[in-house]
Design a protein around this motif. Structure first.
Motif, short mmCIF file in Angstrom:
data_model
loop_
_atom_site.label_atom_id
_atom_site.label_comp_id
_atom_site.label_asym_id
_atom_site.label_seq_id
_atom_site.Cartn_x
_atom_site.Cartn_y
_atom_site.Cartn_z
N GLY A 1 8.27 17.40 -9.04
CA GLY A 1 7.01 16.87 -9.99
C GLY A 1 5.86 16.14 -9.43
O GLY A 1 5.08 15.70 -9.88
N GLY A 2 5.58 16.27 -8.13
CA GLY A 2 4.48 15.43 -7.62
C GLY A 2 4.40 14.29 -6.89
O GLY A 2 3.37 13.87 -7.48
N LYS A 3 5.41 13.29 -6.97
CA LYS A 3 5.89 12.23 -7.54
C LYS A 3 6.04 11.70 -5.99
O LYS A 3 6.69 10.23 -6.22
N LEU A 4 6.54 11.87 -4.82
CA LEU A 4 6.63 11.51 -3.63
C LEU A 4 5.91 11.07 -3.11
O LEU A 4 3.92 11.90 -2.89
N ILE A 5 5.63 9.47 -2.52
CA ILE A 5 4.32 8.96 -2.19
C ILE A 5 4.64 9.04 -0.89
O ILE A 5 5.68 7.82 -0.65
N ALA A 6 3.36 8.90 -0.06
CA ALA A 6 3.84 8.12 1.40
C ALA A 6 3.45 6.78 1.33
O ALA A 6 2.82 6.10 1.17
N GLY A 7 4.41 6.35 1.82
CA GLY A 7 4.40 4.82 2.13
C GLY A 7 2.88 3.95 2.81
O GLY A 7 2.97 4.77 4.66
N VAL A 8 2.91 2.90 2.72
CA VAL A 8 1.63 2.45 2.96
C VAL A 8 1.15 1.18 3.43
O VAL A 8 1.18 0.85 2.40
N LEU B 14 4.57 0.90 9.88
CA LEU B 14 5.50 0.07 9.16
C LEU B 14 5.64 0.20 8.70
O LEU B 14 6.46 -1.26 7.87
N GLY B 15 6.13 -0.16 10.50
CA GLY B 15 7.46 -1.37 10.67
C GLY B 15 9.06 -1.31 9.23
O GLY B 15 9.86 -0.02 9.36
N ASN B 16 9.10 -2.02 8.71
CA ASN B 16 10.64 -2.16 8.14
C ASN B 16 10.35 -1.19 6.53
O ASN B 16 11.83 -0.93 6.05
N LEU B 17 8.58 -0.99 6.16
CA LEU B 17 9.34 -0.25 4.99
C LEU B 17 9.66 1.48 5.08
O LEU B 17 9.10 2.08 6.64
N ALA B 18 9.74 1.42 4.08
CA ALA B 18 9.76 2.80 3.57
C ALA B 18 8.62 4.46 3.85
O ALA B 18 7.61 4.09 3.14
N SER B 19 9.22 5.15 4.35
CA SER B 19 8.90 6.42 4.71
C SER B 19 7.90 6.89 3.62
O SER B 19 6.71 7.43 4.20
N TYR B 20 8.76 7.21 2.98
CA TYR B 20 7.76 7.54 1.41
C TYR B 20 9.32 6.91 0.42
O TYR B 20 10.59 6.60 0.19
N ALA B 21 8.82 7.54 -0.52
CA ALA B 21 9.00 6.27 -1.73
C ALA B 21 9.09 7.51 -3.34
O ALA B 21 8.15 8.21 -3.21
N ILE B 22 10.00 7.61 -4.34
CA ILE B 22 9.92 8.47 -5.39
C ILE B 22 9.39 7.65 -6.92
O ILE B 22 10.04 6.69 -6.36
N LYS B 23 8.44 8.16 -7.28
CA LYS B 23 7.61 6.97 -8.78
C LYS B 23 9.05 8.05 -9.25
O LYS B 23 8.62 8.92 -10.35
N VAL B 24 9.99 7.60 -9.70
CA VAL B 24 11.21 7.39 -10.79
C VAL B 24 11.00 7.49 -12.19
O VAL B 24 10.06 6.44 -12.54
#
Length: 581
Positions: free
Chosen positions: A55-62, A120-130
């Motif tokens: 539902g549009g809740k995928l967020i690119a890691g920044v 990004l280094g160690n950070l996630a590439s994408y996140a789902i806002k659950v």
């Protein structure tokens, strides 16, 4: 219905093209997770399909520091970012950034812009806002189908690096904010309870509990999430001396397994999983959506604190420190009495003491008086000394716990100290404490030791402390206090300094281990690369926990540093990629 959704989602994603694009030159090595830049890394179309599914809740890691590297970046914005870069809130409210400088790393530090690199280094590439179980299931399906790493983040309060992961998809649970008080009934417990979403932290919970007339076991730091790493790692609290650890309060969990199945974990349903989640480590057995825990009637709470300063006479000062640790054995015998203290080269601060359910200040001050009398014989004076009654636990917390400073740019090690060590080998323990706080290296400005005293024996908190009722490290039940020792870093500290700090902490942990046999370590305040992590963090529970891990996560989708089974499933390479052991 849930299985139909699961299969439909899997079919949709399998139909999408795979690959990172024509520019990619390398295949994923055999036995490894796909990584950004691999031909097998999910395509833009695949990520778009996932975004539609959730539902549009995928967020690119920044990275938080990115604004300082953007062409034409606002100097004012970058300056403001630098000023607040060691505060907690920017990290706890972000889907991928984490508070630990070691795991955040400075690949995109605002102090290195604007001409340096920003990755990004160690950070996630994408996140789902659950916001629902369906979001978690979609993330699990996608990560499994695309062979990518899956991580779980709520607030990012995490020194073991469990909330971060290079090339991963993060399940960001911070917006699961349910707080529902109700009467719970089961064969094991009937009484007041609260159901807490995985995103609830102390800032949310304290006023809600007060308004409902209850108190709930939560962390000392208000921005720590209650349901995730805190409770699943054990969870010490100012209230633990009266009620037990956070893990001791749990009645049931609402979870999604690593196979994408939503279920309940309780004493009667999935009891092995329920046992493991209560203190066996976070982010390793299932994804927790919410938990239901016991609550207790609220009431007045007494608080106290003091400060001692070293006037330059080290011999006198360390005699006073020895007297304090001996006196903890006295305070340990008082039901519900807890202390939170900090000790450095030049000071001892009782940041807070708590004694719930009393309206008399004398009840909390009288037990301290024999220690004050001994200080007088040593010619040591109190620089500060205060005590008062708060009308509720939340009011006590606001007065005593909230003012304690919590920052991001530090690293921690820790140890659980058994009563027998203070009784029989205190001089050796004090020598190690001096070695820790009298640090003298160019890389480390200073070090402090923080201690929390909570009596968690069966005699004190009842059946919750019995072996087998939870996966809490057994050493907790014999500990007089748990300690962590922290070292701060400059906001612009290079990675080399962070690595030096980790090595220094592990060296000191080894010295503590030598003088505290059987002590163990609270896994939430520890190092990811402790060579004795299995015994220190899990003790005699390890093999049983490994069996649970294999049962509920047979494919090894969930992986975390120093987690049960982490050394027999995947190994993290230098670049962050996970590969089979």
């Amino acid at each position: 219905m849930m299985r139909i959704t699961l299969l439909s989602t899997l079919s949709l994603l399998a139909a999408n093209a795979v690959g990172a694009g024509a520019q990619s030159q390398t295949h994923t090595p055999p036995g490894c997770r796909a990584f950004p830049g691999d031909i097998e890394w999910p395509s833009a179309l695949a990520w778009k399909a996932l975004n539609l599914t959730v539902g549009g809740k995928l967020i690119a890691g920044v990275p938080l520091g990115r604004p300082c590297f953007n062409p034409g970046a606002s100097q004012a914005r970058c300056t403001a970012l630098k000023e607040h870069f060691t505060e907690l809130e920017p990290f706890t409210e972000d889907p991928v950034n984490v508070m630990s400088p070691y795991w955040q790393n400075n690949s995109c530090s605002p102090f290195l812009g604007p001409t340096g690199t920003c990755s990004l280094g160690n950070l996630a590439s994408y996140a789902i806002k659950v916001t629902s179980a369906a979001d978690v299931i979609a993330g699990i399906v996608f990560a499994t189908a695309k062979n990518i790493r899956l991580t779980i983040k709520n607030t990012g309060h995490d020194f073991l690096g469990r909330s971060a992961g290079a090339g991963s998809l993060a399940l960001w649970t911070h917006h699961l904010q349910e707080i529902t008080f109700f009467r719970f009934s089961s064969t094991g417990y009937s009484g007041p309870a609260v159901r807490l979403g995985a995103g609830v932290d102390g800032t949310d919970l304290l006023p809600a509990a007060k308004a409902a007339g209850y108190r709930v076991v939560g962390g000392s730091c208000p921005t720590v999430g209650v349901t995730g790493g805190f409770t699943q790692g054990g969870g010490h609290s100012p209230l633990s001396a009266k009620y037990g650890l956070g893990a001791d309060q749990v009645l049931e969990y609402d979870v999604v397994t690593a196979l994408g199945i939503r279920t309940t974990a309780s004493p009667t349903k999935n009891p092995a999983l329920f046992w493991a989640l209560r203190g066996g480590g976070a982010g390793n057995y299932a994804v927790v959506l919410s938990m239901t825990v016991k609550v207790y009637p609220d009431g007045p709470s007494a608080g106290a604190g003091f400060l001692i300063l070293n006037d330059g006479d080290d011999t006198k000062y360390w005699k006073a420190m020895s007297a304090w640790f001996k006196h903890l054995l006295v305070l340990d015998k008082i039901p519900g009495y807890m202390t939170g203290f900090t000790m450095g080269r030049d000071f001892l601060s009782l940041a807070f003491a708590l004694l719930p359910d009393t309206t008399s200040v004398t009840d909390i001050t009288a037990p301290l008086q024999p220690f004050f009398d001994e200080l007088a014989t040593l010619n040591v004076t109190l620089a500060q000394n205060s005590a008062f009654i708060s009308p509720s636990y939340a009011d006590w917390y606001t007065s005593w716990a909230v003012p304690v400073a919590y920052g991001t740019n530090n690293a921690l090690g820790g140890r659980l100290v058994p009563r027998t060590v203070v009784q029989n080998n205190l001089p050796a323990l004090i020598n190690v404490f001096r070695d820790i706080v009298e640090v003298s290296t160019p890389e480390i400005e200073f070090s402090v030791i923080n201690g929390i005293t909570v009596n968690l024996t069966t005699k004190r908190i009842g059946n919750a402390a019995n072996p087998g009722t939870s996966a809490v490290l057994p050493a907790w039940r014999e500990a007089l206090f748990t300690l962590n020792f922290g070292i701060p870093f400059a906001a612009n500290a290079p990675v080399s300094t962070l690595k030096f700090g980790q090595a220094w902490i592990n060296e000191k942990q080894s010295k503590l281990r030598a003088v505290t046999p059987g002590g163990g370590t609270y896994m939430n305040e520890a190092t990811f690369d402790n060579p004795n992590w299995k015994q220190d963090y899990f003790g005699s529970n390890y093999n049983a926990l490994l069996a649970v891990k294999k049962t509920y996560d047979p494919l090894g989708l969930l992986w975390a540093h120093s987690a049960v089974g982490s050394d027999v499933s995947w190994k993290q390479r230098v670049d962050g990629r996970l590969c089979k052991v």
